[in-house]
Motif scaffolding. Structure first.
Motif, PDB file in Angstrom:
ATOM      1  N   PRO A  21      82.143  94.337 -42.251  1.00  0.00           N
ATOM      2  CA  PRO A  21      82.115  93.408 -41.104  1.00  0.00           C
ATOM      3  C   PRO A  21      83.182  93.686 -40.054  1.00  0.00           C
ATOM      4  O   PRO A  21      82.885  93.719 -38.859  1.00  0.00           O
ATOM      5  N   LEU A  22      84.431  93.896 -40.459  1.00  0.00           N
ATOM      6  CA  LEU A  22      85.487  94.158 -39.480  1.00  0.00           C
ATOM      7  C   LEU A  22      85.325  95.547 -38.872  1.00  0.00           C
ATOM      8  O   LEU A  22      85.668  95.756 -37.698  1.00  0.00           O
ATOM      9  N   LEU A  34      79.754  84.971 -37.351  1.00  0.00           N
ATOM     10  CA  LEU A  34      81.216  84.872 -37.375  1.00  0.00           C
ATOM     11  C   LEU A  34      81.739  83.632 -38.087  1.00  0.00           C
ATOM     12  O   LEU A  34      82.939  83.422 -38.152  1.00  0.00           O
ATOM     13  N   GLN A  78      83.999  83.006 -43.830  1.00  0.00           N
ATOM     14  CA  GLN A  78      85.444  83.047 -44.048  1.00  0.00           C
ATOM     15  C   GLN A  78      85.745  83.847 -45.317  1.00  0.00           C
ATOM     16  O   GLN A  78      85.131  83.620 -46.355  1.00  0.00           O
ATOM     17  N   ARG A  79      86.701  84.759 -45.192  1.00  0.00           N
ATOM     18  CA  ARG A  79      87.070  85.628 -46.300  1.00  0.00           C
ATOM     19  C   ARG A  79      88.590  85.741 -46.403  1.00  0.00           C
ATOM     20  O   ARG A  79      89.317  85.541 -45.427  1.00  0.00           O
ATOM     21  N   ARG A 137      88.469  82.870 -40.854  1.00  0.00           N
ATOM     22  CA  ARG A 137      87.126  82.920 -40.285  1.00  0.00           C
ATOM     23  C   ARG A 137      86.969  84.199 -39.458  1.00  0.00           C
ATOM     24  O   ARG A 137      87.880  84.605 -38.729  1.00  0.00           O
ATOM     25  N   LEU A 138      85.802  84.817 -39.559  1.00  0.00           N
ATOM     26  CA  LEU A 138      85.580  86.059 -38.824  1.00  0.00           C
ATOM     27  C   LEU A 138      85.727  85.878 -37.322  1.00  0.00           C
ATOM     28  O   LEU A 138      86.160  86.788 -36.624  1.00  0.00           O
ATOM     29  N   ARG A 139      85.372  84.696 -36.809  1.00  0.00           N
ATOM     30  CA  ARG A 139      85.527  84.497 -35.364  1.00  0.00           C
ATOM     31  C   ARG A 139      87.000  84.513 -34.968  1.00  0.00           C
ATOM     32  O   ARG A 139      87.352  84.957 -33.874  1.00  0.00           O
ATOM     33  N   GLY A 184      78.719  89.435 -39.592  1.00  0.00           N
ATOM     34  CA  GLY A 184      79.071  89.011 -40.929  1.00  0.00           C
ATOM     35  C   GLY A 184      78.034  88.299 -41.745  1.00  0.00           C
ATOM     36  O   GLY A 184      78.293  87.943 -42.868  1.00  0.00           O
ATOM     37  N   TYR A 188      76.886  90.619 -45.390  1.00  0.00           N
ATOM     38  CA  TYR A 188      77.826  91.020 -46.429  1.00  0.00           C
ATOM     39  C   TYR A 188      77.054  91.463 -47.656  1.00  0.00           C
ATOM     40  O   TYR A 188      76.070  90.827 -48.029  1.00  0.00           O
TER      41      TYR A 188
END
Length: 351
Positions: free
Chosen positions: A167-168, A191, A194-195, A228-230, A287, A309
């Motif tokens: 994802p990143l 986004l 959360q990871r 969170r991805l955002r 994500g 994912y």
């Protein structure tokens, strides 16, 4: 200390190798499928007997397994993540070397968890996909082997060398293309996930510590903080100097605190939709499998389909890292912003 490192050419294995080579007390031997390995051996197809003979000849004090597959069908994942570990365990049982085994597991073994919670090692694993199942089966093999062994359950590793398919990694690539094409806005989906992102160099430190410790069982390796991805996207935009606007396509789930569609996430001075005088905005699915695209758009190639994912862990994961602190003397050191800066440096080199 003589260490046999399996999977030294992988994403995690490269940093583990660097960490071990920096220790003058370690004599390192790398075993793997690639030409750059000291010894070529395919765990998925090789026999335990052949590996036993090698262990008896080299006589390592520690065996570290960083090998495995993250993508593919259930059969391929089982072969590389489960059968391979069964071969290692059987070989160590047969060998007279008495080596300690450090197995790299994955947070995907836990599966989805309750938002806001921290997952401890005694949580009941409920993997949400074949990858997590294959890794959990490997962990159970190690724990039931009777060997001197520890399994490090790595949460979401990030930092230099982050795979482009992660994802990143996809986020950095989407931002690179937006900057290269002069896109004034970047539309992103997925986004809300959360990871617990932990830097790959901190993971290598944990592996080194585990190889020297007497800890057994399962030990979580993470930061203890879900991101969170955002929010990671906003940090990456700042690090990259991206002046456009980041627009999230997905509507946040009820109860989540986030921005709705069309809200700029970059914190910069970007313009909203329609301000760029015909510049086509970029779209990237980062994500999650959710998407606002229609089937016709996907079929025509106008929109890139989402790439979910592979871990089957749902919307939230956060590690309880007290065991790593207490039994390994390990704590994460590298902040996510530094990890993201390193990811961006590699992406920027492709501009």
């Amino acid at each position: 200390m003589r260490v046999l490192l399996i999977g030294a050419n992988g994403y995690l294995g490269r940093y583990v190798a660097d960490r071990l080579l920096a220790d003058p007390a370690v004599q390192l031997t790398a075993l793997g499928r690639g030409d750059d390995a000291d010894v070529r051996f395919d765990l998925a197809t090789g026999s335990p007997g052949a590996l036993t003979r090698f262990l008896d000849a080299v006589h390592p004090g520690v065996v570290i397994n960083c090998a495995g597959a993250t993508r593919g069908g259930a059969r391929e994942l089982t072969r590389h993540n489960t059968v391979a570990v069964a071969t290692i365990c059987e070989s160590l049982r047969r060998s007279g070397c008495g080596a300690r085994l450090v197995q790299l597991g994955c947070a995907a073994e836990y599966g989805p968890s309750q938002p806001g919670s921290s997952t401890a090692e005694d949580a009941v694993p409920r993997p949400g996909g074949p990858y997590g199942v294959s890794k959990l089966a490997a962990t159970e093999l190690v724990l039931g082997s009777g060997l001197d062994a520890v399994v490090l359950r790595i949460f979401s590793p990030v930092g230099p060398g982050t795979p482009a398919g992660s994802p990143l990694g996809r986020l950095a690539e989407a931002m690179r293309r937006a900057m290269q094409n002069g896109d004034g806005e970047l539309k992103l989906s997925g986004l809300g996930v959360q990871r617990d992102f932990v830097d790959v160099r901190d993971v290598a430190r944990a592996v080194h510590a585990a190889s020297l410790s007497a800890a057994q069982g399962v030990v979580n390796i993470g930061t203890g903080r879900a991101v969170r991805l955002r929010d990671a996207a906003a940090v990456l935009a700042r690090v990259a100097g991206y002046g456009g606007a980041l627009h999230e396509l997905d509507v946040p789930q009820q109860g989540q605190h986030g921005h709705g569609p069309g809200h700029g996430l970059g914190g910069g001075h970007g313009h909203g939709p329609g301000h760029q005088g015909g510049v086509r905005p970029a779209l990237a699915a980062i994500g999650s499998p959710r998407s606002e695209a229609t089937a016709e758009q996907l079929a025509s190639g106008a929109v890139t389909p989402p790439y979910p994912y592979p871990d089957g862990c749902g919307a939230w994961q956060q590690a309880d890292v007290r065991t790593a602190r207490d039994r390994l003397g390990w704590r994460p050191r590298i902040a996510l912003e530094e990890s993201l800066a390193d990811i961006w440096m590699e992406a920027a080199c492709r501009i």
